[in-house]
Design an enzyme around this catalytic site. Sequence first.
Site, PDB file in Angstrom:
ATOM      1  N   HIS A   1       0.826  -1.269  -0.027  1.00 17.54           N
ATOM      2  CA  HIS A   1       0.096   0.214   0.046  1.00 17.54           C
ATOM      3  C   HIS A   1       0.920   1.267   0.081  1.00 17.54           C
ATOM      4  CE1 HIS A   1      -3.166  -2.502   2.264  1.00 17.54           C
ATOM      5  NE2 HIS A   1      -3.493  -2.486   0.869  1.00 17.54           N
TER       6      HIS A   1
ATOM      7  N   LYS B   1     -17.865  -5.997   7.387  1.00 21.83           N
ATOM      8  CA  LYS B   1     -16.901  -6.708   7.246  1.00 21.83           C
ATOM      9  C   LYS B   1     -16.273  -6.705   8.879  1.00 21.83           C
ATOM     10  CE  LYS B   1     -14.714  -6.763   3.135  1.00 21.83           C
ATOM     11  NZ  LYS B   1     -13.197  -6.576   2.282  1.00 21.83           N
TER      12      LYS B   1
ATOM     13  N   ARG C   1      -2.096  -6.077  -8.139  1.00 18.19           N
ATOM     14  CA  ARG C   1      -0.839  -7.064  -7.794  1.00 18.19           C
ATOM     15  C   ARG C   1      -0.471  -8.131  -8.888  1.00 18.19           C
ATOM     16  NH1 ARG C   1      -3.311  -8.167  -2.203  1.00 18.19           N
ATOM     17  NH2 ARG C   1      -5.107  -8.549  -3.720  1.00 18.19           N
TER      18      ARG C   1
ATOM     19  N   SER D   1      -2.941  -7.441   2.844  1.00 18.07           N
ATOM     20  CA  SER D   1      -3.331  -7.509   4.384  1.00 18.07           C
ATOM     21  C   SER D   1      -3.833  -8.896   4.891  1.00 18.07           C
ATOM     22  CB  SER D   1      -4.316  -6.393   4.530  1.00 18.07           C
ATOM     23  OG  SER D   1      -4.192  -4.990   4.192  1.00 18.07           O
TER      24      SER D   1
END
Length: 174
Positions: A29, A53, A102, A140
């Site tokens: 990040h 979440k 990514r 993460s």
Amino acid sequence: MNPIIEVGDQSGLRVAVYPGSFDPVTNGHLDIIHRAAKVFDKLIVAVLNNTSKNPLFSVEERTELLWRVTRDLPNVEIDSFRDLLINYMKQKNAHLIVRGLRAVSDFEYELQLASTNRKLCEDIETFFMTSTPKYSYLSSSIVKEIARFHGPVADLVPPEVEQALRGKYGGGSL
């Protein structure tokens, strides 16, 4: 002669928003943040408060960690939101979304998001930045899994985040 720009007046500035959960912020990040901060006049790193979440860190903890690891970047602002990203963008008078990619597997999902955002507001553009190869595997979720079992995360996150993970997972040597 440069015109004086009042607080809240973003006319003439290229304001971009880098949204995400950042639970926690990783070196991947930070790579995107540092690179995007060089491209845009102002970069707002916006922590999503997604009530569906169950994050490890609260929104307040995530914004504090982000502030601590980006405080040396004068054109980066840390904020949070809980609404549609498009509504947040309008509130901030921003028209550019920054998203990190990514791997090819990220592209399909990110393309759907970008297309949906564009459908909701045709003035919004999404800029994709590919991750630096050394962070292409990093997420993460992976960091939290390693930290949960007291594995080493020093090369994956900034020291402030490593310390916060220690606090969440009961000490141990990370």
